[in-house]
Design an enzyme around this catalytic site. Structure first.
Site, PDB file in Angstrom:
ATOM      1  N   GLU A   1      24.818  34.801  12.005  1.00 47.31           N
ATOM      2  CA  GLU A   1      24.097  34.958  12.910  1.00 47.31           C
ATOM      3  C   GLU A   1      23.446  33.898  13.463  1.00 47.31           C
ATOM      4  OE1 GLU A   1      22.853  39.247  11.059  1.00 47.31           O
ATOM      5  OE2 GLU A   1      21.467  38.115  11.771  1.00 47.31           O
TER       6      GLU A   1
ATOM      7  N   TYR B   1      23.850  39.536   2.502  1.00 48.71           N
ATOM      8  CA  TYR B   1      22.787  39.156   3.433  1.00 48.71           C
ATOM      9  C   TYR B   1      22.437  37.535   3.754  1.00 48.71           C
ATOM     10  CZ  TYR B   1      18.082  39.093   5.388  1.00 48.71           C
ATOM     11  OH  TYR B   1      16.951  38.994   6.361  1.00 48.71           O
TER      12      TYR B   1
END
Length: 273
Positions: free
Chosen positions: A205, A198
């Site tokens: 991102e 994660y």
């Protein structure tokens, strides 16, 4: 910026009143999860094949700005890496050429998860599901497809690796759940691998979004006129970059709590049923 934690089949939700999923719907959801698992597994394997040139085709691909990159080679991260890792890093700048379209297609397929919630086939918050799916679509269609310079960024590779590994585990976990099987190894991976995947995925991102911003100052001034003024969409992407970090913290701590709830009640011995 999502773990898709809320997007799960209705039959896997715990409630005081158990309801049976119609056979046809269960068959569809199983098929959806299996196909999604296979799609992301294909992206994951193809990315690994590319990075390590296992098919001998990776070194024939070139990054969009390779001439500039080679001119700056002495000061790049690649030159500071151990020799065995340098070709892997170099190939990470051309990953988009191998898996870009496949990643976009498989991720776009996830729009069906919003449809599943709208139709009541899965019990998940609609707003959360839309946010989770749209954030991924924003990265593949609003960032990677619209800004060519992002495609040669190694962070695109780390993002795809984190996404695909996460989704292979998640979709296979749900598929087994639907047929009444609960392999403990999948349960453990589902609520453990996020510790690494994660942060890697979310930070990739965020920094890919940051890489699309103009080099000039966001505050209008004479330099802005010379280097390029910021437009509305630039400010929006900058805002998204800023809120990405508290969002990462909230979801990360949420997943830690969920792991304690789920694995805290799980048997200590490994189950294979």
């Amino acid at each position: 910026m999502s773990t898709h934690e809320a997007t799960r089949p209705a039959s896997t939700q715990r409630s005081s009143k158990k309801t049976s999923t119609p056979l046809a719907l269960k068959a569809y959801l199983v098929t959806y999860n299996v196909l999604s698992t296979l799609g992301w597994a294909y992206v994951l394997v193809l990315t690994i094949v590319h990075l390590f040139n296992l098919d001998g085709n990776s070194d024939t691909l070139y990054a969009p700005h390779e001439k500039t990159a080679s001119f700056l080679a002495p000061t790049t991260l690649e030159s500071r890496l151990p020799a065995p890792l340098q070709p892997v890093y170099r190939r990470s700048t051309t990953t988009f050429s191998r898996v870009g379209p496949q990643t976009a297609f498989v991720q776009t397929f996830a729009v069906l998860e919003v449809v599943h919630v709208l139709l009541g086939w899965v019990r998940s918050p609609l707003q959360t599901t839309i946010m989770q799916v749209s954030s991924r679509l924003f990265l593949v269609w609003g960032i990677a497809e619209q800004f060519p310079e992002v495609r040669s960024n190694p962070l695109y590779t780390s993002m795809v690796l984190a996404w695909s590994a996460t989704e292979v585990i998640r979709y296979s976990f749900y598929a087994f759940n639907l047929i009444g099987k609960n392999p403990y190894v999948l349960l453990y991976l589902r609520y453990t691998t996020f510790y690494i995947l994660y942060p890697v995925g979310a930070s990739s991102e965020a920094f890919l979004t940051y890489a699309t911003l103009p080099k000039s100052s966001p505050i209008p001034g004479w330099q802005s006129w010379l280097q390029g003024m910021w437009n509305l969409t630039d400010y929006i992407r900058a805002g998204l970059f800023i809120i990405w970090w508290p969002g990462l913290y909230i979801m990360y701590t949420y997943m830690i709590v969920q792991r304690r709830k789920v694995l805290g009640k799980a048997p200590k011995t490994l189950k294979t049923n």
